[in-house]
Design a protein around this motif. Structure first.
Motif, PDB file in Angstrom:
ATOM      1  N   CYS A 103      24.583   1.993 -13.578  1.00 49.07           N
ATOM      2  CA  CYS A 103      25.660   2.669 -14.319  1.00 49.07           C
ATOM      3  C   CYS A 103      26.917   1.808 -14.320  1.00 49.07           C
ATOM      4  N   CYS A 119      28.339   8.390 -11.242  1.00 48.78           N
ATOM      5  CA  CYS A 119      27.646   8.994 -12.375  1.00 48.78           C
ATOM      6  C   CYS A 119      26.791  10.168 -11.896  1.00 48.78           C
ATOM      7  N   CYS A 164      20.128   7.091 -10.472  1.00 48.30           N
ATOM      8  CA  CYS A 164      21.070   6.030 -10.109  1.00 48.30           C
ATOM      9  C   CYS A 164      21.088   5.899  -8.583  1.00 48.30           C
ATOM     10  N   CYS A 193      24.747   5.512  -6.926  1.00 47.97           N
ATOM     11  CA  CYS A 193      25.580   6.714  -6.849  1.00 47.97           C
ATOM     12  C   CYS A 193      24.952   7.763  -5.924  1.00 47.97           C
TER      13      CYS A 193
HETATM   14 ZN   LIG Z   1      25.659   5.705 -10.977  1.00 44.40          ZN
END
Ligand SMILES: [Zn+2]
Length: 235
Positions: free
Chosen positions: A69, A79, A84, A87
């Motif tokens: 991201c 995000c 992801c 994150c």
């Molecule tokens: Zn992310």
């Protein structure tokens, strides 16, 4: 100050002679939710009671992961994508239960959380997104406690041997660079992320590096509770 300290740690940890030194672009301080800080502190307190005050053995180490991201691109918002990895780690911290779920099927010392004090080794596990050349390495705090030192691959491990709190894979036989393996979620917390770019094949002439100030990811997003991010599927 933080930028200088973390960038020095990153640069001093860059050991592979065949890898050109990367360009550090930004460093973010990770602002964890209170409950993650508290459980880490409780774990360190337990180690101190168990091993004596010198037995916590807290270190800053590196963990490379895929960046998909825009985090680190000039924005500091996490995000919401459950795929992801970066994150997810920053929301929930590292989870032993996700070991290997990012495709690392070979686990030299069993299903734990893998780090190294060698940033250029963590770099092997990074991947830049399609829209940028910037990679991210997480700098993590680990409470190693008493480390069981291993020179040979021991894939059958599921936890440290009795009397030990972590595994330290040492250089000499199967390893060219060290790695630390944690088997408890509360033994490790993300502390910083380093955004950097690998040099291109044609090295640029040395130039004075600007010294950007460390930035802090938006607390409104980094303090997301683990329940709201429980959909994260990989690490
Ligand atoms: Zn992310």
């Amino acid at each position: 100050m933080i930028f200088e300290q973390v960038s020095r740690l990153f640069e001093d940890g860059w050991k592979h002679p065949e890898k050109k030194r990367p360009k550090i672009k930004r460093i973010y301080v990770i602002d964890l939710p209170d409950h993650l800080n508290e459980s880490y502190q409780e774990y360190k307190d337990m180690l101190a009671r168990q091993n004596g005050s010198s037995g916590v053995n807290e270190q800053l180490v590196f963990h490379g992961t895929t960046r998909t991201c825009s985090l680190g691109e000039d924005i500091s918002d996490l995000c919401e994508k459950v795929t992801c990895i970066l994150c997810c780690i920053l929301k929930t911290s590292f989870l032993v239960s996700k070991s290997g779920s990012a495709g690392r099927t070979f686990k030299r010392f069993g299903p734990g959380i893998y780090t190294s004090s060698v940033s250029s080794k963590a770099d092997d596990y990074t991947q830049a997104p399609w829209f940028s050349d910037d990679r991210i390495i997480i700098v993590a705090r680990v409470a190693l406690g008493k480390s069981s030192i291993h020179y040979r691959t021991t894939e059958y491990l599921t936890e440290p041997p009795i009397g030990y709190d972590s595994i330290l894979g040492e250089v000499g036989i199967n390893l060219n660079y060290n790695e630390q393996v944690l088997f408890k979620d509360e033994a490790i917390r993300p502390a910083y992320i380093v955004v950097y770019e690998r040099p291109t094949a044609a090295p640029a002439p040395p130039a004075p590096r600007p010294a950007p100030q460390p930035t802090r990811p938006n607390p409104a997003t980094t303090t997301t509770s683990s329940s709201s991010s429980s959909g994260c599927t990989i690490m």
